[in-house]
Design an enzyme around this catalytic site. Sequence first.
Site: not given
Length: 680
Positions: A358, A362-363, A381, A477
């Site tokens: 997707l 950032g992480f 994630k 964030d």
Amino acid sequence: MDFVALATISELLLALVFLQVGAGSGEAIGFTFNGFRSVNLDLDGIAEITQNGLLRLTNETKQMMGHAFYPNPVRFKNSNGGSVFSFSTTFVFAITSKDQVGGGHGIAFVVAPQRGLPGALPSTYFGLFNGSNNGNATNHVFAVELDTVRSPEFQDIDDNHVGIDINGLVSAISAPAGYYVDGGDGKFENLTLISGQPMQVWVDYDGMEKRIDVTLAPFKAVKPSTPLLSMSLDLSTVVKENMFVGFSSSTGSFLFSRNYILGWSFQMNGQVQGLELSKLPDLPRLGKKPTSKLLTIGVPVMCLFSVSVLISGLVYYVRTKRKYAEVLEDWELDYGPHRFKYKDLYIATRGFRDQELLGTGGFGTVYRGILPTSKFEIAVKRISHNSRQGIREFVAEIVSIGRLRHRNLVTLLGYCRRKGELLLVYDYMPNGSLDKYLFNQPKVTLSWTQRFRVIKGVASGLLYLHEGWDQVVIHRDIKASNVLLDAELNGRLGDFGLARLYDHGTDPQTTHVVGTLGYLAPEHTRTGRATKATDVFAFGAFLLEVATGRRPIEARGTEDLILVDWVYSCWSKGGAILEARDPNLGDEFVAKEVELVLKLGLVCSHAEPEVRPTMRQVVQYLEGDMPIQHLSSSLDIYSSGFRNKHRVGFDDFVMSYPSSMDKDFSTSSTVADSILSGGR
Ligand SMILES: *[C@@H]1O[C@H](CO)[C@@H](O)[C@H](O)[C@H]1NC(C)=O
Ligand SMILES: *[C@@H]1O[C@H](CO)[C@@H](O)[C@H](O)[C@H]1NC(C)=O
Ligand SMILES: *[C@@H]1O[C@H](CO)[C@@H](O)[C@H](O)[C@H]1NC(C)=O
Ligand SMILES: *[C@@H]1O[C@H](CO)[C@@H](O)[C@H](O)[C@H]1NC(C)=O
């Protein structure tokens, strides 16, 4: 003189020229390297020539580049301009990746005006370009990319392709890696670039016909007569008189591989000399050594057969075991219901296939998936996380955060841990992140009504994090790309608390400030402490983004546009604050609401934390329970806090920027650099 003599003389001459190449004449005609032992190449980044003569452009170090150039310039056309001479080159490469899940980013053969490529960035930029010069005709760069990552921003077709790049990373032409079998009625065979197997590439430019051909084949195969890529191309505007030839390669934060060149031959104005494939250096052996040798000596066939069946069964068992291996420690047993099996996530995302990717943010990288038994849609994630330090606290937090339920928060369903990796499982949000609807000429934009609803939703989600629960949760964030849209286009805040993972000091390259440049409150960069007020600051930047359709900091040549300053200047010149609104809104907007959002955005972005409202007050303003006049007077009274305060702390930021933020890294550091050097 007969022809034979002529041929030998010209061969002799050629050999002489070849030997004299070191003299820097700029007249290099050709060279052939069957391996690179004691070959003089111009290396930079992490490129190295290994003991046994392999050219290794990158290893598994994250966010790195490797360049290797032939040290002397090569003359590509006459000094009076005109067309580019024909040239051809061939090389053998191999890309190896430890886990076969993915590796990045690949190898490019380059023709460039300088040795090395100044200003270039790693990761998706391939060590060739950066965000500001990508695609610019002043680059004078021609490249053939062997790309193992699909970068949607450069319109990559897949994660295994060959492309021709002119001055930028959006390929002029590209095709999935493979070759056409000769005499096989044009049958196409796929090749996997990242297989670890050596393969050979030929690049042939015909200066008369102005045509470029790129051909790929398995190692030791005859050059296929049909090229993989073939296009009409006049290189005369791209290539300058004297150019350098070589290779570039890069790694990202999550995708990295060893990129090797085994041998290379180049020829100007003629047919390239073939490589002596048997002389090329060996690749380092990957994985387990074959066990067959012992068994083949005199053992009866039956015995051999049953042993091999047994071994392959065992190998299969071990492989499966390893494939789905996870890390589970005693302290995690309490978290049972929040713990997902890696195997389930693997099956849900179909082996973390690129088709399910997707985004990369950032992480970490995010994949879509469908849980095998419940058929429930999820987003997974993957965060690479090599240190054990702090993981326990973090998981405890994740699990407690996972109990949060609010209709404007993306629900965190649970987690899984593997060696060096943490996986977080979220509700799937079908409409993706908000930034896609705002920036870079979006295909679909949101109406004002939709935007205002998203803003109100996110505000109430954040208020819930700050005040609605038995413990304060700082998001850390907030930005448009962390706001996701559900099926009804409600804004939902995602990724909360994630920045905390890095706060625990788990990544050695990261110090305490984590967030995204442009959303970080000045006192946050100074003290390293995230508070409710620093979240409000980021929320202010978010309000301005949504109302203006611009990012908090935009590179504008040498003058960078700092969004807060700009909106403030619109406001201060006779209250023309509405001029700052997103032009994409057209005439369909409610002036009072736009004004409210912009002013609220300014006050939330105030350099002094005491001046910023709380999230409760923000929600009251947005719901119309607090009169807008209060805001206007705050702007008047505290106006000094808007000018030139926002750049405070950028120095610190550049120093401490975590290198683990793959994509954001390149743009943010670029922006920060230019602010620093621009001296505005
Ligand atoms: C990669 O190569 C660089 C340069 O030689 C070296 O400093 C680094 O330790 C290597 N990294 C790995 C993971 O092997
Ligand atoms: C991008 O690369 C060019 C060189 O091609 C360099 O001049 C420029 O400073 C770089 N830009 C940034 C923002 O790094
Ligand atoms: C291309 O680069 C040149 C020189 O670096 C610059 O003047 C020009 O504005 C750039 N063009 C674009 C479209 O960015
Ligand atoms: C080759 O790859 C393409 C897509 O990359 C795929 O559609 C096709 O099925 C593959 N063919 C074979 C024979 O594996």
